[in-house]
Design a protein around this motif. Structure first.
Motif, short mmCIF file in Angstrom:
data_model
loop_
_atom_site.label_atom_id
_atom_site.label_comp_id
_atom_site.label_asym_id
_atom_site.label_seq_id
_atom_site.Cartn_x
_atom_site.Cartn_y
_atom_site.Cartn_z
N GLY A 164 4.40 6.98 -11.70
CA GLY A 164 2.71 6.40 -11.70
C GLY A 164 2.42 5.22 -11.71
N LEU A 165 3.05 4.38 -12.74
CA LEU A 165 2.86 2.94 -12.91
C LEU A 165 3.53 2.04 -11.74
N LEU A 166 4.56 2.38 -11.58
CA LEU A 166 5.18 1.82 -10.28
C LEU A 166 4.19 1.85 -8.92
N THR A 167 3.65 3.01 -8.95
CA THR A 167 2.95 3.16 -7.68
C THR A 167 1.56 2.12 -7.97
N GLU B 286 5.34 3.27 -21.91
CA GLU B 286 5.99 2.42 -20.94
C GLU B 286 5.13 0.89 -21.05
N ASN B 287 4.45 0.87 -21.93
CA ASN B 287 3.42 -0.47 -21.88
C ASN B 287 4.52 -1.81 -21.89
N GLU B 288 5.40 -1.81 -22.73
CA GLU B 288 6.44 -2.87 -22.80
C GLU B 288 7.48 -3.00 -21.83
N LYS B 289 7.43 -1.98 -20.92
CA LYS B 289 8.56 -2.12 -20.02
C LYS B 289 7.95 -2.66 -18.54
N GLN B 290 6.98 -2.18 -18.30
CA GLN B 290 6.32 -1.99 -17.07
C GLN B 290 5.03 -3.36 -16.93
N ALA B 291 4.99 -3.72 -15.57
CA ALA B 291 4.04 -4.72 -15.21
C ALA B 291 2.71 -3.95 -15.46
N VAL B 292 2.29 -2.93 -15.38
CA VAL B 292 1.06 -2.16 -15.45
C VAL B 292 0.94 -1.89 -16.96
N GLU C 73 -2.83 3.60 -3.55
CA GLU C 73 -2.48 2.88 -2.38
C GLU C 73 -3.52 2.53 -1.24
N SER C 74 -4.45 3.20 -1.08
CA SER C 74 -5.37 3.07 -0.21
C SER C 74 -6.69 2.14 -0.47
N ALA C 75 -6.87 1.85 -1.89
CA ALA C 75 -8.08 1.41 -2.32
C ALA C 75 -8.52 0.07 -2.16
N PHE C 76 -7.33 -0.79 -2.14
CA PHE C 76 -7.78 -2.34 -1.48
C PHE C 76 -8.11 -2.31 0.14
N GLY C 77 -7.41 -1.75 0.99
CA GLY C 77 -7.64 -1.61 2.20
C GLY C 77 -8.90 -0.91 2.72
N ALA C 78 -9.34 0.06 1.93
CA ALA C 78 -10.61 0.81 2.29
C ALA C 78 -11.67 -0.02 1.87
N LEU C 79 -11.62 -0.55 0.64
CA LEU C 79 -12.97 -1.35 0.09
C LEU C 79 -12.84 -2.57 1.12
N ALA D 248 -0.68 5.80 6.23
CA ALA D 248 0.26 6.59 7.04
C ALA D 248 1.31 7.11 5.84
N PRO D 249 2.02 8.14 6.04
CA PRO D 249 3.00 8.80 4.92
C PRO D 249 3.95 7.65 4.27
N GLN D 250 4.42 6.50 5.07
CA GLN D 250 5.09 5.87 4.45
C GLN D 250 4.48 4.37 3.67
N HIS D 251 2.97 4.72 3.52
CA HIS D 251 2.34 3.90 2.67
C HIS D 251 2.15 4.46 1.34
N ILE D 252 2.58 5.93 1.24
CA ILE D 252 2.52 6.39 0.01
C ILE D 252 3.57 6.32 -1.21
N TYR D 253 3.35 5.84 -2.35
CA TYR D 253 4.29 5.65 -3.23
C TYR D 253 4.36 6.80 -4.14
#
Length: 420
Positions: free
Chosen positions: A78-81, A112-118, A329-335, A382-387
């Motif tokens: 989820g955090l990678l997504t 996961e806070n110390e391991k991930q970017a998010v 995944e779609s938020a930026f493109g939609a807004l 499309a499906p390939q844009h889903i992480y």
């Protein structure tokens, strides 16, 4: 470690580099230099066509699954997504199993806070087990990192409980959320109630089920004081109620889900369960009022309201499908397609102040916390844009403009893989 970002356009009105194309050198997570051109050795060079960056984006309402619903989504993926979708900070909801209604549960969500970017900022349950009966240990959870208190998608049915909560959290400047739904009116409905729902044979939820609850909550807030956040508005009159409350000086904020700004209830004609969400997609008139509320500032923030649902609970008869859509995944493109670049970046970052999330100025000597994106280019989601592990995306087959490319935060660089 040194990272050199080449030829990136900065989007941050508060920065002296706003709308400038610059090179940025990062050393051990800190912005060491920002110049039109930097020629210096680096361990890694980031150079992407039409690269833009802003301070890291924050989403105030995200759900994953772990613990309890790992088949929907794990914390790690989820955090990678989120990172690949351009987000560096998330408000993570309490709707796990068991419910996040005590400090140790919040500690797990932040593991996961110390391991991930998010970075995760927990939205803790307001009541024990999110049952709406007894106030949870909000003071302890505040000290454990909770930035708000909310029984996800569950209204505070007891007005006295809301009164006590709003009074209690004033001791530490806490933020209470109240989901806008009068369940006695909504009953067993699951779509917007109008002529169309009757024709389709789908059980409807009247608009005033939302508006009645908001009106009540605002009356309680006016009596108690404190800070109230009303998540995911969906009706025209709800926007008007918030607008009037702000004119009266009440400390209230609100959000809208990205999908409510783009879609309305005509999508229900296909009986596609991807479009089953709570609150339901409303009328075109409601949708237009929500967009106007975002533009004039009545609506304070947008959220993806990202909610992964496994295929066994989503690809079923519409009536039996669970509510929810993924949306990171779609938020930026939609807004960006709907509102343009600068308004989009403003909406993806402005909620931080309300939730006491640290902001990050793009300036030499500051910690680097960046979202990367290319605002140009139209494409079909499309499906390939889903992480995400779950694939319940309302925006599938919808046209978007621009793509999030990844993030740099907490000394981690995360970029999405090239896709078509």
């Amino acid at each position: 470690m040194k990272l050199l970002i080449k030829s990136a356009k900065v989007i941050q009105p508060s920065s002296e580099f706003h709308q400038q194309q610059v090179d940025i050198l990062i050393e051990d997570g800190v912005i060491a230099s920002i110049k039109p051109k930097i020629d210096e050795r680096a361990d890694q060079i980031l150079e992407i066509e039409n690269l833009h960056l802003s301070e890291g984006w924050f989403d105030s309402s995200v759900s994953f699954g772990e613990p309890g619903y790992e088949e929907r989504e794990t914390l790690e993926n989820g955090l990678l997504t989120a990172a690949k979708s351009g987000f560096t900070q998330l408000g993570l909801n309490s709707n796990i199993n068991p419910i996040a209604d005590h400090a140790s549960a919040l500690n797990f969500l932040q593991k996961e806070n110390e391991k991930q970017a998010v970075r995760v900022y927990p939205i803790a349950a307001l009541t024990k087990h999110s049952e709406g009966k007894d106030l949870a240990e909000v003071y302890d959870m505040h000290h454990a990192g909770a930035v708000s208190f909310y029984d996800y998608k569950k209204p505070v049915n007891n007005p006295n409980l809301l009164k006590i909560a709003l009074q209690y959290v004033q001791n530490f400047d806490g933020l209470v959320q109240s989901f806008p739904l009068d369940e006695s009116i909504a009953h067993k409905g699951y779509v917007h109630e109008n002529k169309q729902s009757t024709i389709l044979g789908l059980k409807g939820i009247p608009s005033f089920a939302e508006e009645l609850q908001i009106s009540r909550d605002l009356h309680v807030l006016e009596y108690t004081g404190g800070k109230l956040h009303i998540p995911t508005l969906s009706t025209k009159k709800a926007v008007a109620l918030i607008r009037e409350a702000k004119k009266k000086g009440l400390d209230v904020s609100c959000s809208v889900a990205v999908h409510q700004l783009v879609f309305h209830n005509d999508k229900l004609e296909t009986f596609n369960s991807h479009f089953k969400v709570m609150p339901p997609l409303r009328s075109k008139e409601d949708q237009e009022a929500l967009v106007e509320g975002v533009k004039d500032g009545t609506i304070d923030m947008v959220t993806t309201d990202h909610m992964p649902i496994d295929i066994e609970n989503k690809k079923v008869e519409f009536e039996n499908a669970l509510f929810g859509t993924i949306g990171l995944e779609s938020a930026f493109g939609a807004l960006n397609a709907l509102l343009g670049l600068e308004k989009t970046i403003d909406l993806l970052t402005k909620a931080k102040k309300r939730f006491h999330i640290p902001t990050s100025l793009i300036k030499e000597g500051k910690m680097a916390n960046f979202s990367f994106f290319n605002p140009k280019g139209n494409y079909t989601f499309a499906p390939q844009h889903i992480y995400s592990s779950s694939k319940n995306a309302m925006f599938l087959n919808h046209s978007l403009t621009g793509k999030a490319l990844g993030v740099y935060a907490q000394k981690n660089l995360v970029l999405h893989e090239s896709d078509s």
